[in-house]
Design an enzyme around this catalytic site. Structure first.
Site, PDB file in Angstrom:
ATOM      1  N   LYS A 129       0.847  -1.194   0.000  1.00  0.00           N
ATOM      2  CA  LYS A 129       0.000   0.000   0.000  1.00  0.00           C
ATOM      3  C   LYS A 129       0.881   1.242   0.000  1.00  0.00           C
ATOM      4  O   LYS A 129       1.550   1.550   0.985  1.00  0.00           O
ATOM      5  CB  LYS A 129      -0.901   0.051   1.242  1.00  0.00           C
ATOM      6  CG  LYS A 129      -1.935   1.170   1.102  1.00  0.00           C
ATOM      7  CD  LYS A 129      -2.458   1.711   2.413  1.00  0.00           C
ATOM      8  CE  LYS A 129      -1.930   3.040   2.822  1.00  0.00           C
ATOM      9  NZ  LYS A 129      -2.066   4.171   1.906  1.00  0.00           N
ATOM     10  N   GLU A 182       9.676   1.953  10.997  1.00  0.00           N
ATOM     11  CA  GLU A 182      10.624   3.061  10.776  1.00  0.00           C
ATOM     12  C   GLU A 182       9.820   4.336  10.926  1.00  0.00           C
ATOM     13  O   GLU A 182       9.034   4.689  10.057  1.00  0.00           O
ATOM     14  CB  GLU A 182      11.219   2.994   9.360  1.00  0.00           C
ATOM     15  CG  GLU A 182      12.033   1.756   9.079  1.00  0.00           C
ATOM     16  CD  GLU A 182      13.289   1.667   9.910  1.00  0.00           C
ATOM     17  OE1 GLU A 182      13.756   2.701  10.429  1.00  0.00           O
ATOM     18  OE2 GLU A 182      13.788   0.538  10.078  1.00  0.00           O
ATOM     19  N   CYS A 230      12.611  12.035   7.258  1.00  0.00           N
ATOM     20  CA  CYS A 230      12.650  11.529   8.634  1.00  0.00           C
ATOM     21  C   CYS A 230      13.992  11.854   9.265  1.00  0.00           C
ATOM     22  O   CYS A 230      14.118  11.939  10.474  1.00  0.00           O
ATOM     23  CB  CYS A 230      12.404  10.030   8.634  1.00  0.00           C
ATOM     24  SG  CYS A 230      13.448   9.163   7.474  1.00  0.00           S
ATOM     25  N   GLU A 290       8.002  16.311  16.104  1.00  0.00           N
ATOM     26  CA  GLU A 290       8.403  16.322  14.694  1.00  0.00           C
ATOM     27  C   GLU A 290       7.474  17.254  13.908  1.00  0.00           C
ATOM     28  O   GLU A 290       6.262  17.066  13.906  1.00  0.00           O
ATOM     29  CB  GLU A 290       8.305  14.906  14.133  1.00  0.00           C
ATOM     30  CG  GLU A 290       8.939  14.782  12.770  1.00  0.00           C
ATOM     31  CD  GLU A 290       8.767  13.392  12.174  1.00  0.00           C
ATOM     32  OE1 GLU A 290       7.658  12.833  12.272  1.00  0.00           O
ATOM     33  OE2 GLU A 290       9.735  12.886  11.592  1.00  0.00           O
TER      34      GLU A 290
HETATM   35  P1  NAP Z   1       1.581   8.318   8.248  1.00  0.00           P
HETATM   36  O1  NAP Z   1       0.446   9.235   8.297  1.00  0.00           O
HETATM   37  O2  NAP Z   1       1.849   7.469   9.434  1.00  0.00           O
HETATM   38  O3  NAP Z   1       1.361   7.427   6.947  1.00  0.00           O
HETATM   39  C1  NAP Z   1       2.303   6.504   6.479  1.00  0.00           C
HETATM   40  C2  NAP Z   1       1.601   5.420   5.700  1.00  0.00           C
HETATM   41  O4  NAP Z   1       0.712   4.715   6.567  1.00  0.00           O
HETATM   42  C3  NAP Z   1       0.724   5.932   4.555  1.00  0.00           C
HETATM   43  O5  NAP Z   1       0.738   4.998   3.507  1.00  0.00           O
HETATM   44  C4  NAP Z   1      -0.651   5.984   5.210  1.00  0.00           C
HETATM   45  O6  NAP Z   1      -1.713   5.936   4.287  1.00  0.00           O
HETATM   46  C5  NAP Z   1      -0.607   4.740   6.060  1.00  0.00           C
HETATM   47  N1  NAP Z   1      -1.519   4.717   7.196  1.00  0.00           N
HETATM   48  C6  NAP Z   1      -2.117   5.743   7.827  1.00  0.00           C
HETATM   49  N2  NAP Z   1      -2.895   5.285   8.831  1.00  0.00           N
HETATM   50  C7  NAP Z   1      -2.781   3.946   8.832  1.00  0.00           C
HETATM   51  C8  NAP Z   1      -3.337   2.901   9.621  1.00  0.00           C
HETATM   52  N3  NAP Z   1      -4.186   3.128  10.626  1.00  0.00           N
HETATM   53  N4  NAP Z   1      -2.999   1.629   9.342  1.00  0.00           N
HETATM   54  C9  NAP Z   1      -2.141   1.352   8.359  1.00  0.00           C
HETATM   55  N5  NAP Z   1      -1.598   2.291   7.549  1.00  0.00           N
HETATM   56  C10 NAP Z   1      -1.900   3.572   7.794  1.00  0.00           C
HETATM   57  O7  NAP Z   1       2.934   9.088   7.965  1.00  0.00           O
HETATM   58  P2  NAP Z   1       3.190  10.174   6.811  1.00  0.00           P
HETATM   59  O8  NAP Z   1       2.736  11.485   7.309  1.00  0.00           O
HETATM   60  O9  NAP Z   1       2.722   9.680   5.507  1.00  0.00           O
HETATM   61  O10 NAP Z   1       4.774  10.137   6.731  1.00  0.00           O
HETATM   62  C11 NAP Z   1       5.577  10.992   7.449  1.00  0.00           C
HETATM   63  C12 NAP Z   1       6.166  10.261   8.642  1.00  0.00           C
HETATM   64  O11 NAP Z   1       6.970   9.181   8.192  1.00  0.00           O
HETATM   65  C13 NAP Z   1       7.075  11.136   9.450  1.00  0.00           C
HETATM   66  O12 NAP Z   1       6.837  10.907  10.821  1.00  0.00           O
HETATM   67  C14 NAP Z   1       8.454  10.647   9.055  1.00  0.00           C
HETATM   68  O13 NAP Z   1       9.464  10.895  10.011  1.00  0.00           O
HETATM   69  C15 NAP Z   1       8.213   9.198   8.868  1.00  0.00           C
HETATM   70  N6  NAP Z   1       9.258   8.588   8.031  1.00  0.00           N
HETATM   71  C16 NAP Z   1      10.144   7.740   8.640  1.00  0.00           C
HETATM   72  C17 NAP Z   1      11.172   7.174   7.911  1.00  0.00           C
HETATM   73  C18 NAP Z   1      12.136   6.217   8.550  1.00  0.00           C
HETATM   74  O14 NAP Z   1      12.741   5.434   7.831  1.00  0.00           O
HETATM   75  N7  NAP Z   1      12.308   6.229   9.865  1.00  0.00           N
HETATM   76  C19 NAP Z   1      11.302   7.491   6.556  1.00  0.00           C
HETATM   77  C20 NAP Z   1      10.391   8.371   5.980  1.00  0.00           C
HETATM   78  C21 NAP Z   1       9.365   8.909   6.727  1.00  0.00           C
HETATM   79  P3  NAP Z   1      -2.303   7.275   3.617  1.00  0.00           P
HETATM   80  O15 NAP Z   1      -1.209   7.851   2.818  1.00  0.00           O
HETATM   81  O16 NAP Z   1      -3.435   6.759   2.812  1.00  0.00           O
HETATM   82  O17 NAP Z   1      -2.719   8.154   4.750  1.00  0.00           O
END
Ligand code: NAP
Length: 495
Positions: A174, A249, A283, A385
């Site tokens: 996904k 992650e 991130c 963050e």
């Molecule tokens: P997010 O809101 O947690 O979403 C990430 C992914 O999870 C998206 O595909 C999202 O779908 C999906 N998702 C949302 N709610 C879910 C649920 N209840 N169950 C399963 N999947 C779900 O994060 P984001 O805002 O897209 O990404 C930014 C975050 O990612 C930041 O905190 C960043 O630091 C972190 N990040 C971490 C790394 C690392 O390697 N540590 C790398 C890159 C980013 P939708 O898009 O459809 O909402």
């Protein structure tokens, strides 16, 4: 005509069961790039059934043969690098140099994972008994669910997909709803490279529906998730109820320490790149710069001068330094944090505002590169963050205090120190609580043959990429072969 994309289930591109769709906007222009299927739980069920069949064939295919598909995919990615980079800038917003880097990272991890097809080493060891041979072998998990964020639209999916495939798993993938097209392009390339039907299945749709259904599906044996801490915590809870493998992650609040003996020119370049590259939406972005008091004034003045001349705009234009942020919600979140910083008593040195589309001629989601000073380590802008172009300056009077401030966060992803003092450099490597520490380099810039990930609130002990990549997607099995032709009892037959 805006292009429409479908779900990939069992090798067929199909409509979703919900009959609903969603749009994919260019964050710089707000133009609609594509229409995507809003998948539902039923689509995930269908995808899992297809993946179970795919798993049978794929896991029985010798690993070096599986690797051949990946080698071909890497070559196709290489041929299409420029087209994919342009599309990514349109879909995600970051500047072309960075989207080229994103595609390159996908190429690198694909080659790297393909190489694992002829490694995937187990161990051989001794036995406590005579005429007995002991070894370990790696086995795939089965059907795995991969959930990706939007900030690295092809690199992060590739970090997950390629090692999972090399290890013999079948996938339900996904992508993030803000950047699904790049993910679809990646999956198309895998199909073109000869990946059999059902081995990778792609279901677009919201996290709350499709993501949730993947996490909760009883036949999915492992989840690999990259995203926010909040979502990660929920996923970990669900997976623990089902005793399901989960690798996380999550976010970061990455510090750069600049000591009084640092090469300030170098540190300045590193902080600017770390803080404002990808518009701060990495991130590993630098969100806290911890300055030794002796160089604070000079460094701050020079940082300000450099920040002032950063050009914000469409990432496709060669003159742009900083692209848009991903969406309206993110823009509003950044604006909220600026207000919080001001209310907490930090001094706003530059930026702090959403760029007015009327005045600027920039229709999309743009935010000014922003720097706060007089930030105290416990302020919310130093703890939470923000995921945007906002940098907080914290001043310290010693190396020990710098380390204490660096560690004063719930996260532990990336970190950096600028110093010419070898002792402080090594002490920082030892003391900073993070999965990654750079010396005299910014907090961003991971290479795919090293493990990537963090500690504390950033992760749960797994690492992506590097030699750990295969471990994320395999179980280790211990094997004993007794060629004594008699019953031998471990721990009992001690003579
Ligand atoms: P997010 O809101 O947690 O979403 C990430 C992914 O999870 C998206 O595909 C999202 O779908 C999906 N998702 C949302 N709610 C879910 C649920 N209840 N169950 C399963 N999947 C779900 O994060 P984001 O805002 O897209 O990404 C930014 C975050 O990612 C930041 O905190 C960043 O630091 C972190 N990040 C971490 C790394 C690392 O390697 N540590 C790398 C890159 C980013 P939708 O898009 O459809 O909402």
């Amino acid at each position: 005509m805006v292009q429409e994309y479908r779900l990939l289930i069992g090798g067929e591109w199909t409509d979703s069961s919900t009959g609903e769709t969603f749009d994919d906007l260019n964050p710089a222009t707000l133009e609609n790039l594509a229409v995507l299927q809003a998948g539902g739980r039923e689509d995930v069920d269908r995808a899992v059934e297809a993946a179970k069949k795919g798993f049978k064939t794929w896991s029985e295919t010798p690993a070096p043969k599986r690797a051949e598909v990946l080698f071909r995919a890497a070559r196709i990615l290489q041929e299409r690098k420029e087209d994919l980079a342009v599309l990514m800038t349109q879909e995600m917003g970051k500047v072309l140099a960075e989207t080229r880097g994103d595609v390159q990272e996908a190429i690198d991890i694909t080659y790297y994972a393909a190489g694992e097809g002829r490694r995937m080493f187990g161990e051989t060891t001794t036995s406590e008994l005579k005429d007995k041979f002991c070894m370990t072998v790696l086995r795939p998990l089965g059907v795995v669910g991969l959930i990706a964020p939007w900030n690295f639209p092809i690199a992060i999916p590739a970090w997950k997909i390629m090692p999972a495939l090399a290890a013999g798993n079948a996938i339900i993938f996904k992508p993030a709803s803000d950047t699904p097209v790049l993910s679809i392009k990646l999956v198309e390339i895998l199909a073109e490279a000869g990946l059999p039907p059902g081995v990778i299945n792609l279901v677009t749709g919201s996290g709350g529906t499709v993501g949730k259904a993947i996490v909760q599906h009883p036949d999915i044996r492992g989840i690999s998730f990259t995203g926010s801490l909040e979502t990660g915590k929920w996923i970990m809870g669900e997976c623990s109820k089902a005793m399901k493998r989960v690798s996380l992650e999550l976010g970061g609040k990455n510090p750069v320490i600049v000591m009084d003996d640092a090469d300030l020119d170098l540190a300045l370049e590193g902080v600017l790149w770390g803080a404002f590259g990808t518009t701060g939406q990495r991130c590993t972005a630098t969100s806290r710069v911890i300055l030794h008091e002796k160089i604070r004034d000079e460094f701050t003045a020079r940082l300000l001068a450099k920040t002032k001349i950063l050009r914000v705009g469409d990432g496709l234009l060669p003159e742009t330094d900083v692209g848009p942020v991903i969406n309206k919600a993110q823009l509003e979140k950044i604006q909220r944090y600026v207000k919080i910083g001001e209310e907490e008593g930090a001094t706003l040195l530059i930026g702090g505002k959403t760029i007015d589309p009327e005045l600027s001629g920039l229709p999309g989601y743009f935010f000014e590169p922003t720097v706060f000073t007089d930030v105290k380590p416990d302020m919310r802008i130093a703890q939470e963050e923000i995921f945007g172009p906002v940098l907080s300056i914290i001043t310290v009077s010693s190396f020990e205090e710098a380390i204490e401030v660096a560690n004063n966060t719930q996260y532990g992803l990336s970190s950096a120190i600028y110093t010419e003092n070898m002792v402080n450099a090594f002490k920082a490597i030892e003391k900073i609580e993070a999965g990654i520490t750079y010396v005299n380099a910014p907090t961003i810039g991971a290479e795919v043959h090293l493990p990537f990930g963090g500690i504390k609130g950033t992760g749960n002990g797994f690492r992506e990429a590097g030699t750990d990549a295969i471990r994320e997607f395999t179980e280790v099995k211990a094997v004993y072969i007794d060629y004594s032709r008699k019953l031998q009892k471990a721990q009992i037959d001690t003579d």
